[in-house]
Scaffold this active site. Sequence first.
Site, short mmCIF file in Angstrom:
data_model
loop_
_atom_site.label_atom_id
_atom_site.label_comp_id
_atom_site.label_asym_id
_atom_site.label_seq_id
_atom_site.Cartn_x
_atom_site.Cartn_y
_atom_site.Cartn_z
N ASN A 9 -70.06 -8.60 31.73
CA ASN A 9 -69.33 -7.38 31.39
C ASN A 9 -69.58 -6.34 32.48
O ASN A 9 -70.65 -5.75 32.54
CB ASN A 9 -69.78 -6.86 30.02
N TRP A 10 -68.58 -6.12 33.31
CA TRP A 10 -68.74 -5.21 34.45
C TRP A 10 -68.63 -3.74 34.05
O TRP A 10 -68.88 -2.87 34.88
CB TRP A 10 -67.70 -5.54 35.52
N LYS A 11 -68.19 -3.48 32.84
CA LYS A 11 -68.02 -2.10 32.37
C LYS A 11 -67.14 -1.33 33.36
O LYS A 11 -66.19 -1.89 33.89
CB LYS A 11 -69.39 -1.46 32.14
N HIS A 98 -67.57 -3.07 21.44
CA HIS A 98 -68.80 -2.84 22.21
C HIS A 98 -69.39 -1.49 21.82
O HIS A 98 -68.66 -0.54 21.51
CB HIS A 98 -68.50 -2.87 23.71
N GLU A 167 -75.78 -7.40 20.29
CA GLU A 167 -76.30 -6.52 21.33
C GLU A 167 -77.04 -5.35 20.69
O GLU A 167 -76.42 -4.36 20.29
CB GLU A 167 -75.16 -5.98 22.20
N GLY A 173 -78.64 -1.85 28.83
CA GLY A 173 -78.77 -1.04 30.03
C GLY A 173 -80.04 -0.24 30.11
O GLY A 173 -80.17 0.66 30.95
N GLY A 226 -74.61 -7.50 31.42
CA GLY A 226 -74.10 -6.32 32.09
C GLY A 226 -74.40 -6.30 33.57
O GLY A 226 -73.82 -7.04 34.37
N GLY A 227 -75.36 -5.46 33.97
CA GLY A 227 -75.65 -5.23 35.38
C GLY A 227 -75.98 -6.48 36.18
O GLY A 227 -75.68 -6.55 37.38
#
Length: 243
Positions: A9-11, A98, A167, A173, A226-227
Amino acid sequence: MNKKLIVGNWKMNSTFSTTKEFLKEFQSLYSLNSKTYNQKATFAVATPFTNLAALKDNDLNLKLAAQNMSFYEKGAYTGEVSADMLLDLNVSYVILGHSEQRQYHAETDENVNKKARLALEKNLTPIVCVGETLEEYLAGKTKEVVKAQLAASLKDLDVTKVIVAYEPIWAIGTGKVATAQIAQDVCKYIKELTSKQTVVQYGGSVNAKNIFELSSQEDIDGFLVGGASLKATDFSDLMLNLK
């Protein structure tokens, strides 16, 4: 070996240009590691809507996911993106509910349910996110919160066709990660509430260092990352380090 579903998930990160750079780098890594990738995982990235076209026709088994969609099919809904628009870009999965959508855009379980229903009608696979805040976790309300979110979000849906991503909000994050045992316990509970056939992912500060232990758990079927999915090398390491 049970293949894991890895979705990056690159957001709100990366541009069309940097997405093409990611693809070029991943292509080189894929040529070296494709056998391992495909043995261990089904893999996808959820880029911003504007970047999906850059990955549409890749020949790397890299599937596409969207970060949201409208519960309207089409019409005068400025700023919305429809399921048909996603399908035209070869999107396979769509992330719904999300915690950042819930926090910043007042997303509700009821709207998630409407979106998931439409996604299934359009043969898109919804990834429905659930999870508790730090306050709820410390109060011992994790399962209570998850149960309520699932009941409303998955109401009247075929749960075997929906992916659920657990999540914990306190781990997204933050660098904090639920222990493998906590993640396993909640993912197992989600299967008890839905179906043994329901694919359940864990998300929350997953990286190449902790993914082996997490992927060793019986009821964790994949990861929403994520990151650690933004760079091609990091994304590759996730799959290489799976159990």
